[in-house]
Design a protein around this motif. Structure first.
Motif, PDB file in Angstrom:
ATOM      1  N   MET A  79       0.828  -1.203   0.000  1.00 25.21           N
ATOM      2  CA  MET A  79       0.000   0.000   0.000  1.00 25.21           C
ATOM      3  C   MET A  79       0.866   1.258   0.000  1.00 25.21           C
ATOM      4  O   MET A  79       0.626   2.207  -0.727  1.00 25.21           O
ATOM      5  N   THR A  80       1.928   1.212   0.829  1.00 24.32           N
ATOM      6  CA  THR A  80       2.807   2.373   0.885  1.00 24.32           C
ATOM      7  C   THR A  80       3.458   2.620  -0.456  1.00 24.32           C
ATOM      8  O   THR A  80       3.542   3.754  -0.934  1.00 24.32           O
ATOM      9  N   ASN A  81       3.925   1.534  -1.107  1.00 22.43           N
ATOM     10  CA  ASN A  81       4.557   1.692  -2.415  1.00 22.43           C
ATOM     11  C   ASN A  81       3.585   2.289  -3.422  1.00 22.43           C
ATOM     12  O   ASN A  81       3.959   3.155  -4.211  1.00 22.43           O
ATOM     13  N   GLN A  82       2.343   1.811  -3.438  1.00 21.95           N
ATOM     14  CA  GLN A  82       1.367   2.346  -4.374  1.00 21.95           C
ATOM     15  C   GLN A  82       1.070   3.801  -4.075  1.00 21.95           C
ATOM     16  O   GLN A  82       0.909   4.615  -4.993  1.00 21.95           O
ATOM     17  N   THR A  83       0.999   4.147  -2.800  1.00 21.25           N
ATOM     18  CA  THR A  83       0.767   5.541  -2.425  1.00 21.25           C
ATOM     19  C   THR A  83       1.913   6.423  -2.906  1.00 21.25           C
ATOM     20  O   THR A  83       1.692   7.520  -3.442  1.00 21.25           O
ATOM     21  N   GLU A  84       3.123   5.945  -2.741  1.00 21.58           N
ATOM     22  CA  GLU A  84       4.290   6.701  -3.206  1.00 21.58           C
ATOM     23  C   GLU A  84       4.269   6.863  -4.720  1.00 21.58           C
ATOM     24  O   GLU A  84       4.594   7.924  -5.251  1.00 21.58           O
ATOM     25  N   ILE A  85       3.890   5.803  -5.425  1.00 22.27           N
ATOM     26  CA  ILE A  85       3.802   5.871  -6.883  1.00 22.27           C
ATOM     27  C   ILE A  85       2.751   6.890  -7.310  1.00 22.27           C
ATOM     28  O   ILE A  85       2.973   7.703  -8.206  1.00 22.27           O
ATOM     29  N   ASP A  86       1.592   6.856  -6.655  1.00 22.05           N
ATOM     30  CA  ASP A  86       0.515   7.786  -6.982  1.00 22.05           C
ATOM     31  C   ASP A  86       0.937   9.235  -6.716  1.00 22.05           C
ATOM     32  O   ASP A  86       0.652  10.132  -7.520  1.00 22.05           O
ATOM     33  N   GLU A  87       1.609   9.446  -5.608  1.00 20.52           N
ATOM     34  CA  GLU A  87       2.056  10.801  -5.278  1.00 20.52           C
ATOM     35  C   GLU A  87       3.102  11.294  -6.272  1.00 20.52           C
ATOM     36  O   GLU A  87       3.082  12.453  -6.690  1.00 20.52           O
ATOM     37  N   ALA A  88       4.006  10.408  -6.669  1.00 19.91           N
ATOM     38  CA  ALA A  88       5.020  10.781  -7.653  1.00 19.91           C
ATOM     39  C   ALA A  88       4.374  11.104  -8.994  1.00 19.91           C
ATOM     40  O   ALA A  88       4.791  12.043  -9.690  1.00 19.91           O
ATOM     41  N   ASP A  89       3.333  10.341  -9.354  1.00 19.98           N
ATOM     42  CA  ASP A  89       2.638  10.586 -10.617  1.00 19.98           C
ATOM     43  C   ASP A  89       1.916  11.928 -10.589  1.00 19.98           C
ATOM     44  O   ASP A  89       1.950  12.682 -11.567  1.00 19.98           O
ATOM     45  N   ARG A  90       1.281  12.231  -9.466  1.00 22.19           N
ATOM     46  CA  ARG A  90       0.604  13.530  -9.348  1.00 22.19           C
ATOM     47  C   ARG A  90       1.606  14.675  -9.439  1.00 22.19           C
ATOM     48  O   ARG A  90       1.331  15.703 -10.081  1.00 22.19           O
ATOM     49  N   ALA A  91       2.762  14.498  -8.810  1.00 14.82           N
ATOM     50  CA  ALA A  91       3.786  15.534  -8.869  1.00 14.82           C
ATOM     51  C   ALA A  91       4.299  15.717 -10.295  1.00 14.82           C
ATOM     52  O   ALA A  91       4.531  16.853 -10.748  1.00 14.82           O
ATOM     53  N   LEU A  92       4.453  14.608 -11.014  1.00 18.86           N
ATOM     54  CA  LEU A  92       4.905  14.683 -12.401  1.00 18.86           C
ATOM     55  C   LEU A  92       3.886  15.411 -13.261  1.00 18.86           C
ATOM     56  O   LEU A  92       4.249  16.263 -14.093  1.00 18.86           O
ATOM     57  N   LYS A  93       2.605  15.091 -13.089  1.00 22.55           N
ATOM     58  CA  LYS A  93       1.570  15.750 -13.885  1.00 22.55           C
ATOM     59  C   LYS A  93       1.517  17.249 -13.579  1.00 22.55           C
ATOM     60  O   LYS A  93       1.321  18.072 -14.488  1.00 22.55           O
ATOM     61  N   GLU A  94       1.701  17.607 -12.310  1.00 17.68           N
ATOM     62  CA  GLU A  94       1.708  19.027 -11.967  1.00 17.68           C
ATOM     63  C   GLU A  94       2.904  19.730 -12.600  1.00 17.68           C
ATOM     64  O   GLU A  94       2.795  20.871 -13.071  1.00 17.68           O
ATOM     65  N   LYS A  95       4.015  19.042 -12.660  1.00 20.50           N
ATOM     66  CA  LYS A  95       5.196  19.595 -13.320  1.00 20.50           C
ATOM     67  C   LYS A  95       4.930  19.817 -14.804  1.00 20.50           C
ATOM     68  O   LYS A  95       5.292  20.860 -15.370  1.00 20.50           O
ATOM     69  N   HIS A  96       4.299  18.845 -15.444  1.00 17.94           N
ATOM     70  CA  HIS A  96       3.967  18.974 -16.863  1.00 17.94           C
ATOM     71  C   HIS A  96       2.969  20.110 -17.090  1.00 17.94           C
ATOM     72  O   HIS A  96       3.117  20.898 -18.033  1.00 17.94           O
ATOM     73  N   ARG A  97       1.948  20.183 -16.233  1.00 16.93           N
ATOM     74  CA  ARG A  97       0.969  21.251 -16.381  1.00 16.93           C
ATOM     75  C   ARG A  97       1.639  22.611 -16.273  1.00 16.93           C
ATOM     76  O   ARG A  97       1.399  23.506 -17.090  1.00 16.93           O
ATOM     77  N   SER A  98       2.508  22.766 -15.298  1.00 18.93           N
ATOM     78  CA  SER A  98       3.193  24.041 -15.108  1.00 18.93           C
ATOM     79  C   SER A  98       4.125  24.355 -16.272  1.00 18.93           C
ATOM     80  O   SER A  98       4.243  25.514 -16.684  1.00 18.93           O
ATOM     81  N   MET A  99       4.778  23.326 -16.811  1.00 19.52           N
ATOM     82  CA  MET A  99       5.715  23.542 -17.916  1.00 19.52           C
ATOM     83  C   MET A  99       5.009  24.122 -19.133  1.00 19.52           C
ATOM     84  O   MET A  99       5.484  25.072 -19.756  1.00 19.52           O
ATOM     85  N   TRP A 100       3.842  23.553 -19.475  1.00 15.32           N
ATOM     86  CA  TRP A 100       3.146  24.029 -20.666  1.00 15.32           C
ATOM     87  C   TRP A 100       2.473  25.380 -20.444  1.00 15.32           C
ATOM     88  O   TRP A 100       2.071  26.044 -21.413  1.00 15.32           O
ATOM     89  N   ALA A 101       2.361  25.806 -19.185  1.00 14.66           N
ATOM     90  CA  ALA A 101       1.827  27.146 -18.900  1.00 14.66           C
ATOM     91  C   ALA A 101       2.901  28.210 -19.013  1.00 14.66           C
ATOM     92  O   ALA A 101       2.585  29.406 -19.027  1.00 14.66           O
ATOM     93  N   LEU A 102       4.170  27.797 -19.095  1.00 17.57           N
ATOM     94  CA  LEU A 102       5.253  28.761 -19.239  1.00 17.57           C
ATOM     95  C   LEU A 102       5.214  29.391 -20.627  1.00 17.57           C
ATOM     96  O   LEU A 102       4.776  28.787 -21.597  1.00 17.57           O
ATOM     97  N   GLY A 103       5.708  30.608 -20.722  1.00 16.83           N
ATOM     98  CA  GLY A 103       5.836  31.238 -22.026  1.00 16.83           C
ATOM     99  C   GLY A 103       4.492  31.534 -22.660  1.00 16.83           C
ATOM    100  O   GLY A 103       3.568  31.993 -22.012  1.00 16.83           O
ATOM    101  N   ASP A 104       4.394  31.219 -23.951  1.00 16.86           N
ATOM    102  CA  ASP A 104       3.182  31.550 -24.705  1.00 16.86           C
ATOM    103  C   ASP A 104       2.979  30.498 -25.790  1.00 16.86           C
ATOM    104  O   ASP A 104       3.181  30.764 -26.978  1.00 16.86           O
ATOM    105  N   TYR A 105       2.558  29.286 -25.377  1.00 12.20           N
ATOM    106  CA  TYR A 105       2.353  28.242 -26.379  1.00 12.20           C
ATOM    107  C   TYR A 105       1.298  28.615 -27.419  1.00 12.20           C
ATOM    108  O   TYR A 105       1.446  28.244 -28.597  1.00 12.20           O
ATOM    109  N   PRO A 106       0.223  29.333 -27.063  1.00 12.51           N
ATOM    110  CA  PRO A 106      -0.719  29.724 -28.109  1.00 12.51           C
ATOM    111  C   PRO A 106      -0.068  30.471 -29.266  1.00 12.51           C
ATOM    112  O   PRO A 106      -0.489  30.318 -30.423  1.00 12.51           O
ATOM    113  N   SER A 107       0.976  31.262 -28.994  1.00 13.86           N
ATOM    114  CA  SER A 107       1.680  31.944 -30.080  1.00 13.86           C
ATOM    115  C   SER A 107       2.450  30.950 -30.944  1.00 13.86           C
ATOM    116  O   SER A 107       2.542  31.119 -32.162  1.00 13.86           O
ATOM    117  N   VAL A 108       3.019  29.922 -30.317  1.00 11.26           N
ATOM    118  CA  VAL A 108       3.702  28.880 -31.096  1.00 11.26           C
ATOM    119  C   VAL A 108       2.705  28.211 -32.039  1.00 11.26           C
ATOM    120  O   VAL A 108       2.976  28.031 -33.233  1.00 11.26           O
TER     121      VAL A 108
END
Length: 276
Positions: free
Chosen positions: A1-30
């Protein structure tokens, strides 16, 4: 259970990182200034017409979703990064397109099985880190007999090579994440979908880029506006030597692809298939 919880938390952190990355700059202009042709090309390849129920995954600011809506389809534009929707709504309003915008993770789409006639993605789903999960979701939400359509940058093309150029300057990818340009390799896509699709066609094509007058102009535009490039530069912090090295590497790459002549050609893979 602990391992799965850690995996889920790491996945959420990764998705938040991706979301923040694509909010940088001005992708609509690209999307609107550099690659506006790609969205309409995908819509045409998918044969989208009036009355079709369409999902655009990784829609960004609507480069493909808006042309699909203008074709008369009932469109949902979904993306992990809702910060991109404001520009998309404004663009849709300017051309009279009506569509729905919904935040969604490509690896866990909040839609029922077989909900859409067409599920498409224009250089979007390729950036979700776990390719098999994303492919499974594209298939799941597409109705039997429906169309799946994708445009993805190839590993050998300019954008694929740009990511290869930036890789030594970027942090190590998380465990289990796959390189985005693999979606531009036909064998990889066929393996992801397997026998769940039929009539899969994959064509390598090029988009002509006339936005940049020279290699430095390309580098400066992407350094300012393109989230993944901005994130790599941020990873370098105040290491001026490595920043200068990346600056030069991106210029050299752009020159090899003809930027100093004022016209570049970026290769992509166009995939269409029918869900079985």
């Amino acid at each position: 259970m602990t391992n799965q919880t850690e995996i889920d938390e790491a996945d959420r952190a990764l998705k938040e990182k991706h979301r923040s990355m694509w909010a940088l700059g001005d992708y609509p202009s690209v999307a609107s200034e550099v690659i506006p042709e790609l969205g309409p090309a995908l819509v045409a390849a998918c044969g989208i017409s009036a009355g079709d129920r369409v999902l655009d995954v990784g829609a960004g600011s609507g480069n493909a979703a808006i042309p699909a809506a203008l074709a008369g389809a009932d469109v949902v534009a979904s993306d992990l990064t809702p910060e991109l929707f404001e520009a998309g709504r404004a663009a849709a309003a300017r051309c009279g397109a009506e569509l729905e915008w919904q935040q969604a993770d490509a690896e866990a789409l909040p839609f029922a099985h077989s909900s859409f006639d067409t599920v498409m993605s224009c250089v979007g789903v390729m950036f979700a880190p776990h390719h098999q999960r994303s492919a499974d979701e594209l298939v799941r939400v597409c109705r039997p007999g429906g169309t799946i359509g994708l445009i993805s940058w190839t590993p050998e093309g300019f954008i694929g090579q740009m990511f290869a150029t930036m890789k030594p300057y970027a942090p190590a990818p998380p465990p289990g994440a796959s390189p985005a340009p693999l979606w531009g390799a036909e064998d990889h896509v066929r393996e992801l979908f397997g026998d769940r699709v039929t009539d899969l066609e994959a064509r390598r094509q090029e988009v002509r880029i006339g936005r940049f007058g020279n290699a430095q102009a390309f580098r400066d535009f992407f350094k300012k506006n393109y989230g993944p490039t901005i994130a790599v530069y941020r990873n370098l912090g105040f290491d001026t030597e490595r920043v200068a090295a990346l600056d030069q590497d991106l210029v050299d790459l752009a020159r090899r692809f003809g930027a100093d002549d004022g016209v570049m050609h970026w290769e992509y893979l166009l995939v269409t298939a029918r869900r079985t």
